[in-house]
Write a protein that holds these residues in place. Structure first.
Motif, short mmCIF file in Angstrom:
data_model
loop_
_atom_site.label_atom_id
_atom_site.label_comp_id
_atom_site.label_asym_id
_atom_site.label_seq_id
_atom_site.Cartn_x
_atom_site.Cartn_y
_atom_site.Cartn_z
N GLU A 2 -0.24 -4.92 6.53
CA GLU A 2 -1.08 -5.18 5.36
C GLU A 2 -0.94 -6.64 4.95
O GLU A 2 -0.04 -7.33 5.41
N TYR A 3 -1.87 -7.12 4.12
CA TYR A 3 -1.86 -8.53 3.76
C TYR A 3 -2.16 -8.74 2.28
O TYR A 3 -2.72 -7.87 1.61
N ILE A 4 -1.77 -9.93 1.82
CA ILE A 4 -2.10 -10.40 0.47
C ILE A 4 -2.77 -11.77 0.61
O ILE A 4 -2.57 -12.47 1.60
N THR A 5 -3.56 -12.13 -0.39
CA THR A 5 -4.08 -13.48 -0.50
C THR A 5 -3.13 -14.21 -1.44
O THR A 5 -3.01 -13.86 -2.61
N THR A 13 -8.23 -9.67 10.34
CA THR A 13 -7.64 -8.34 10.28
C THR A 13 -7.95 -7.58 11.57
O THR A 13 -9.07 -7.60 12.06
N ARG A 43 -2.79 -16.49 3.64
CA ARG A 43 -2.60 -15.05 3.71
C ARG A 43 -1.15 -14.76 4.09
O ARG A 43 -0.60 -15.38 4.98
N THR A 63 0.81 -1.21 0.00
CA THR A 63 0.00 0.00 0.00
C THR A 63 0.85 1.26 0.00
O THR A 63 0.35 2.33 -0.34
N ASN A 74 -2.64 -6.51 -5.29
CA ASN A 74 -2.03 -5.59 -4.35
C ASN A 74 -2.40 -5.93 -2.91
O ASN A 74 -3.41 -6.59 -2.65
N ALA A 75 -1.59 -5.44 -1.99
CA ALA A 75 -1.85 -5.64 -0.56
C ALA A 75 -3.03 -4.79 -0.10
O ALA A 75 -3.37 -3.79 -0.72
N THR A 76 -3.64 -5.23 1.00
CA THR A 76 -4.79 -4.56 1.61
C THR A 76 -4.48 -4.29 3.07
O THR A 76 -3.78 -5.07 3.72
N ASP A 77 -5.03 -3.21 3.61
CA ASP A 77 -4.80 -2.85 5.01
C ASP A 77 -5.26 -3.97 5.95
O ASP A 77 -6.32 -4.54 5.78
#
Length: 182
Positions: free
Chosen positions: A98-101, A150, A81, A67, A107-110
């Motif tokens: 932040e994380y990815i699947t 999360t 994850r 991010t 892109n990564a997500t908060d």
């Protein structure tokens, strides 16, 4: 220990063994066929996430982006994850998580925030459920997260000795940090 075990659940890759003294043992899972790294510095701090297929040789591929641009953070995974935490971003020392699947390029997500900001390369360890995020930046603090959920990190405890740039390994039961500087 000399304890005898009987397989009570023979599900492929998920066997459960029960001992004569009541001990239950699950076979450890190997979490994943992909390796990842995110951020770093080449001609400047970047936000790239690259990946490799562990079973084959070859160059890394582009997975997506963090991010924000970042270097010096830590990472943990549960096989589904991947989580990247803290480091230094373009605004200074960061506390973002932040994380990815892992199965899906993107892109990564908060995810949330660490309990404090840090820069120096910290390392993380995981048992596939909980991720322990190591200290750095002259901090002794350890944080933990539940990888599947999360949320902000919570305090786990402290290192006995302050460790910047330490390496870390885990067997799913015990996490060990070594080396570094204090």
């Amino acid at each position: 220990s000399g304890e005898l075990f009987i397989c009570t659940d023979a599900t492929a890759g998920e066997n459960v063994w029960k001992g004569q003294l009541g001990t239950t043992v699950k076979v450890a899972k190997w979490y994943g066929a992909r390796g990842f790294w995110g951020g770093g510095e080449d001609s400047g701090i970047n936000n790239n996430i690259d990946y490799i297929a562990i079973a084959t040789t070859g160059d890394a591929g582009d997975f997506g982006d963090l991010t924000s641009v970042r270097e010096g953070g830590c990472a943990v995974s549960n096989g589904t994850r991947g989580v990247f935490a803290a480091g230094q971003d373009s605004g200074g020392i960061a506390n973002e998580i932040e994380y990815i699947t892992i199965s899906t390029l993107g892109n990564a997500t908060d995810f949330g925030d660490r309990t404090y900001s840090l820069y120096h390369s910290s390392q993380g360890v995981s048992n596939g459920t909980r991720g322990i995020l190591g200290a750095g930046s002259n901090q002794k603090d350890l944080d933990y997260i539940t990888i599947a959920t999360t949320a902000n990190a919570a305090d786990f405890g402290d290192f006995a000795v302050m460790e910047n740039n330490a390496g870390a390994v885990s067997n799913g039961t015990r996490g060990v940090w070594g080396g570094g500087d204090n």
